[in-house]
Design an enzyme around this catalytic site. Sequence first.
Site, mmCIF file in Angstrom:
data_model
loop_
_atom_site.group_PDB
_atom_site.id
_atom_site.type_symbol
_atom_site.label_atom_id
_atom_site.label_comp_id
_atom_site.label_asym_id
_atom_site.label_seq_id
_atom_site.Cartn_x
_atom_site.Cartn_y
_atom_site.Cartn_z
ATOM 1 C CG PHE A 85 52.320 3.193 16.909
ATOM 2 C CD1 PHE A 85 51.018 2.945 16.490
ATOM 3 C CD2 PHE A 85 52.515 4.030 17.994
ATOM 4 C CE1 PHE A 85 49.936 3.525 17.155
ATOM 5 C CE2 PHE A 85 51.441 4.623 18.654
ATOM 6 C CZ PHE A 85 50.151 4.369 18.232
ATOM 7 C CG ASP A 122 56.587 -1.129 20.645
ATOM 8 O OD1 ASP A 122 55.734 -1.839 21.223
ATOM 9 O OD2 ASP A 122 56.467 0.100 20.509
ATOM 10 C CE LYS A 147 48.208 -0.414 21.523
ATOM 11 N NZ LYS A 147 49.430 -0.045 20.774
ATOM 12 N NE ARG A 188 44.393 -1.093 13.813
ATOM 13 C CZ ARG A 188 45.115 -0.685 14.839
ATOM 14 N NH1 ARG A 188 46.395 -0.984 14.918
ATOM 15 N NH2 ARG A 188 44.574 0.038 15.811
HETATM 16 C C1 PLP Z 1 49.935 1.247 20.993
HETATM 17 C C2 PLP Z 1 51.368 1.475 20.695
HETATM 18 C C3 PLP Z 1 52.107 2.429 21.405
HETATM 19 C C4 PLP Z 1 51.428 3.307 22.427
HETATM 20 O O1 PLP Z 1 52.297 3.961 23.266
HETATM 21 P P1 PLP Z 1 51.714 4.742 24.547
HETATM 22 O O2 PLP Z 1 52.878 5.310 25.171
HETATM 23 O O3 PLP Z 1 50.973 3.740 25.357
HETATM 24 O O4 PLP Z 1 50.746 5.762 24.057
HETATM 25 C C5 PLP Z 1 53.458 2.539 21.127
HETATM 26 N N1 PLP Z 1 54.052 1.779 20.185
HETATM 27 C C6 PLP Z 1 53.347 0.868 19.468
HETATM 28 C C7 PLP Z 1 54.030 0.044 18.430
HETATM 29 C C8 PLP Z 1 51.987 0.690 19.693
HETATM 30 O O5 PLP Z 1 51.283 -0.191 18.990
#
Ligand code: PLP
Length: 432
Positions: A135, A217, A243, A392
């Site tokens: 991401f 993460d 989520k 997805r």
């Molecule tokens: C959803 C997601 C984020 C989101 O980060 P925010 O700081 O909440 O905007 C970060 N890393 C991953 C891998 C995600 O899936």
Amino acid sequence: MGGLERDHETGAEYARRRDREDPLAGFRDRFDVPDDLYMDGNSLGPVSAESEAALLSALDEWRELGIRAWTEADPPWFWYGERLGDELAPLVGAREEEVVVANSTTINIHTLVGTFLDHLGPDADRKVLVNELDFPTDHYAIRAQFRQRGLDPDEHLVAVESRDGRTIETDDVVAAMDDHDVGIVFMPSVLYRSGQLFDVETITEAAHDRGILAGFDLAHSVGVVPHDLSGVGVDFAVWCSYKYLSAGPGAIAGLYVDERHFGTTPALAGWWGHEKETTFEMRPTFTPADTAGAWQVGTVPVFSSAPLFGSIDVVREAGIDRVREKSLALSSYLIELVDERLADLGYAVGTPREPDRRGGHVAVEHDEAERISGALRDRGVVVDYRPPNVVRVCPSPLYTGFRDVRRAVGELETVVDEEMYEEYDTGEDEVT
Ligand SMILES: *Cc1c(COP(=O)(O)O)cnc(C)c1O
């Protein structure tokens, strides 16, 4: 034709029976699901009665207690980060003091990667190993942390390449640890696009064998896949609560720091991470809390945190192992149906087929993925599109059943079979 018809009947009967026998079926009634088929709970989970009640209760405390709520609310707002951390700890397999909620996931990546780059020190190997399918925000944050230390991000951020554009091989991650001067490996638990689940234990052990720190993460797994962070000895982790945990848009994020790192100075220091007993002595210098609480920064956002109490209650009552079991049963069923009914229409499954390599969602690939997602939404089937070719589909187990999966596949079939997607344009996708 008769044969197809019989298969269809069998499938519908199968889905009905699975729903009837599902021990978690009753949880559907806890949630307000806005659309006919909401298959996007991996982006934004819907609200449960429990989360709504927890939010309204915090609102009442504000109304009735005002400033006193910081110490007199139940639990006191001042301790929200720690109390929510205690409650989340079993979901990630950690000790209570190792978990806290604070900040956003992106900020938590900044502070934890920054913290451990400092901890390694200027003479150590300080490259951070990531992967090219991550991401994007994770890379943005790590690059910024390099810049702040005068390190060239292009040289220090090392991305493991994918062999197939969908997944990352554990062997390639381990090989990269040997090929570069890595100080920290930072990987997702689940890839946001293909839904591949990483082998956290193998990656952590391989890292530790080489004197490398391991961080993860868990944005796409917390609340749907059980974890054993302390047991495995993961050094640090971050995750979102909006989520699968359904704590609401922009909900407070979570973080974990293994207890052997307690006392390490946080890269982003702030009064909320101060040793709590003495916060209000207002000392000029920072004494970090001797727990993961040290990585909090500023005042906890109460209304973005309260719903999480309700969310955790729901997951705890369902049981994370049962949640995982149902999640895999749903995604297996979805994959089977895509193979069986959609392959001839140009669809393919981009998620690993082995259950232990799958998170909670399934990547359904199609050259017209973007226009298909748009057409599905207008038909009350909420999925999302991820470039270049992924729809997805997330059958989130607390409010999705087997018949829902079957209907979603029917819709995927219809919009291509009847060429409905052709009325949609590309490049107009909104934020999802
Ligand atoms: C959803 C997601 C984020 C989101 O980060 P925010 O700081 O909440 O905007 C970060 N890393 C991953 C891998 C995600 O899936």
